[in-house]
Design a protein around this motif. Structure first.
Motif, mmCIF file in Angstrom:
data_model
loop_
_atom_site.group_PDB
_atom_site.id
_atom_site.type_symbol
_atom_site.label_atom_id
_atom_site.label_comp_id
_atom_site.label_asym_id
_atom_site.label_seq_id
_atom_site.Cartn_x
_atom_site.Cartn_y
_atom_site.Cartn_z
ATOM 1 N N ARG A 1 -4.617 52.420 -8.425
ATOM 2 C CA ARG A 1 -5.509 53.404 -9.048
ATOM 3 C C ARG A 1 -6.845 52.735 -9.347
ATOM 4 N N THR A 2 -7.919 53.461 -9.182
ATOM 5 C CA THR A 2 -9.246 52.936 -9.460
ATOM 6 C C THR A 2 -9.688 53.427 -10.819
ATOM 7 N N ASP A 3 -10.137 52.526 -11.631
ATOM 8 C CA ASP A 3 -10.627 52.856 -12.959
ATOM 9 C C ASP A 3 -12.133 53.078 -12.858
ATOM 10 N N TYR A 4 -12.578 54.281 -13.140
ATOM 11 C CA TYR A 4 -13.995 54.613 -13.007
ATOM 12 C C TYR A 4 -14.767 54.453 -14.305
ATOM 13 N N SER A 5 -14.152 53.905 -15.333
ATOM 14 C CA SER A 5 -14.876 53.718 -16.585
ATOM 15 C C SER A 5 -15.801 52.507 -16.468
ATOM 16 N N PRO A 6 -16.915 52.519 -17.205
ATOM 17 C CA PRO A 6 -17.854 51.393 -17.133
ATOM 18 C C PRO A 6 -17.212 50.101 -17.636
ATOM 19 N N ALA A 7 -17.599 49.005 -17.010
ATOM 20 C CA ALA A 7 -17.076 47.690 -17.387
ATOM 21 C C ALA A 7 -18.168 46.887 -18.088
ATOM 22 N N ALA A 8 -17.775 45.842 -18.749
ATOM 23 C CA ALA A 8 -18.754 44.937 -19.362
ATOM 24 C C ALA A 8 -19.501 44.191 -18.258
ATOM 25 N N ARG A 9 -20.728 43.800 -18.530
ATOM 26 C CA ARG A 9 -21.568 43.174 -17.500
ATOM 27 C C ARG A 9 -21.050 41.816 -17.043
ATOM 28 N N ASP A 10 -20.278 41.151 -17.869
ATOM 29 C CA ASP A 10 -19.827 39.809 -17.517
ATOM 30 C C ASP A 10 -18.413 39.773 -16.928
ATOM 31 N N THR A 11 -17.901 40.890 -16.451
ATOM 32 C CA THR A 11 -16.533 40.938 -15.924
ATOM 33 C C THR A 11 -16.476 40.968 -14.402
ATOM 34 N N PHE A 12 -17.503 40.516 -13.735
ATOM 35 C CA PHE A 12 -17.536 40.591 -12.278
ATOM 36 C C PHE A 12 -17.424 39.221 -11.616
ATOM 37 N N GLY A 13 -16.743 38.317 -12.268
ATOM 38 C CA GLY A 13 -16.440 37.014 -11.686
ATOM 39 C C GLY A 13 -17.670 36.173 -11.429
ATOM 40 N N LEU A 14 -17.818 35.716 -10.203
ATOM 41 C CA LEU A 14 -18.925 34.828 -9.841
ATOM 42 C C LEU A 14 -20.260 35.549 -9.674
ATOM 43 N N LEU A 15 -20.238 36.858 -9.527
ATOM 44 C CA LEU A 15 -21.479 37.591 -9.295
ATOM 45 C C LEU A 15 -22.399 37.514 -10.509
ATOM 46 N N VAL A 16 -23.696 37.460 -10.240
ATOM 47 C CA VAL A 16 -24.708 37.301 -11.285
ATOM 48 C C VAL A 16 -25.526 38.587 -11.365
ATOM 49 N N ASP A 17 -25.717 39.085 -12.567
ATOM 50 C CA ASP A 17 -26.516 40.292 -12.795
ATOM 51 C C ASP A 17 -27.993 39.944 -12.710
ATOM 52 N N VAL A 18 -28.710 40.606 -11.800
ATOM 53 C CA VAL A 18 -30.141 40.339 -11.660
ATOM 54 C C VAL A 18 -31.009 41.524 -12.061
ATOM 55 N N HIS A 19 -30.411 42.701 -12.175
ATOM 56 C CA HIS A 19 -31.208 43.891 -12.519
ATOM 57 C C HIS A 19 -30.277 44.957 -13.074
ATOM 58 N N THR A 20 -30.712 45.651 -14.113
ATOM 59 C CA THR A 20 -29.943 46.759 -14.677
ATOM 60 C C THR A 20 -30.855 47.963 -14.795
ATOM 61 N N SER A 21 -30.365 49.108 -14.332
ATOM 62 C CA SER A 21 -31.140 50.338 -14.422
ATOM 63 C C SER A 21 -30.255 51.439 -14.987
ATOM 64 N N SER A 22 -30.885 52.549 -15.325
ATOM 65 C CA SER A 22 -30.133 53.643 -15.939
ATOM 66 C C SER A 22 -29.544 54.606 -14.914
ATOM 67 N N THR A 23 -30.066 54.599 -13.691
ATOM 68 C CA THR A 23 -29.571 55.550 -12.692
ATOM 69 C C THR A 23 -28.969 54.825 -11.492
ATOM 70 N N TYR A 24 -28.026 55.499 -10.880
ATOM 71 C CA TYR A 24 -27.383 54.964 -9.680
ATOM 72 C C TYR A 24 -28.380 54.872 -8.520
ATOM 73 N N ALA A 25 -29.250 55.863 -8.407
ATOM 74 C CA ALA A 25 -30.222 55.878 -7.308
ATOM 75 C C ALA A 25 -31.142 54.661 -7.368
ATOM 76 N N ASP A 26 -31.594 54.307 -8.555
ATOM 77 C CA ASP A 26 -32.454 53.133 -8.709
ATOM 78 C C ASP A 26 -31.703 51.851 -8.354
ATOM 79 N N ALA A 27 -30.450 51.766 -8.761
ATOM 80 C CA ALA A 27 -29.650 50.580 -8.430
ATOM 81 C C ALA A 27 -29.440 50.482 -6.920
ATOM 82 N N ARG A 28 -29.193 51.593 -6.251
ATOM 83 C CA ARG A 28 -29.008 51.576 -4.791
ATOM 84 C C ARG A 28 -30.305 51.198 -4.077
ATOM 85 N N ARG A 29 -31.451 51.658 -4.601
ATOM 86 C CA ARG A 29 -32.733 51.260 -4.009
ATOM 87 C C ARG A 29 -32.932 49.750 -4.129
ATOM 88 N N THR A 30 -32.551 49.197 -5.277
ATOM 89 C CA THR A 30 -32.663 47.752 -5.475
ATOM 90 C C THR A 30 -31.739 47.003 -4.520
#
Length: 109
Positions: free
Chosen positions: A41-70
């Protein structure tokens, strides 16, 4: 002449038993989470920013469209990136080796 007359009914009974067993197995495998489903089952609830293992957060936006453009912008510069929904909005993640290049690309755009 009727040597196999008693075995005539064995095949349909065995076939129905196998079909019934498969139906029960499939019902269990695809049941809800309470029944111990085999299907992930896939959990669609938002996760904490630091729960993605080795991946590093470089940008946060409020909309999905902006994140996809990035993500598309970084992909155009040969930087592997992905977007994920977090508790702060939509975050764009890159691998640690690509972090400096990603931040530079985001500054210039």
């Amino acid at each position: 002449m009727f040597v196999f007359a008693d075995r005539y009914f064995v095949f349909p009974i065995v076939a129905l038993a196998l079909i019934g067993g498969m139906l029960l197995l499939l019902r269990w495998a695809f049941s809800g989470a309470k029944g111990g489903s085999l299907v992930r089952r896939t959990d669609y609830s938002p996760a904490a920013r630091d729960t993605f293992g080795l991946l590093v957060d470089v940008h946060t936006s409020s909309t999905y469209a902006d994140a996809r453009r990035t993500v598309s912008l970084l992909g155009g510069r040969q930087i592997r990136a992905t977007a994920a929904r977090t508790t702060d909005g939509w975050s764009v993640y890159v691998w640690p080796a690509d972090e400096a290049a990603a931040r530079e690309a985001l500054k210039t755009s």
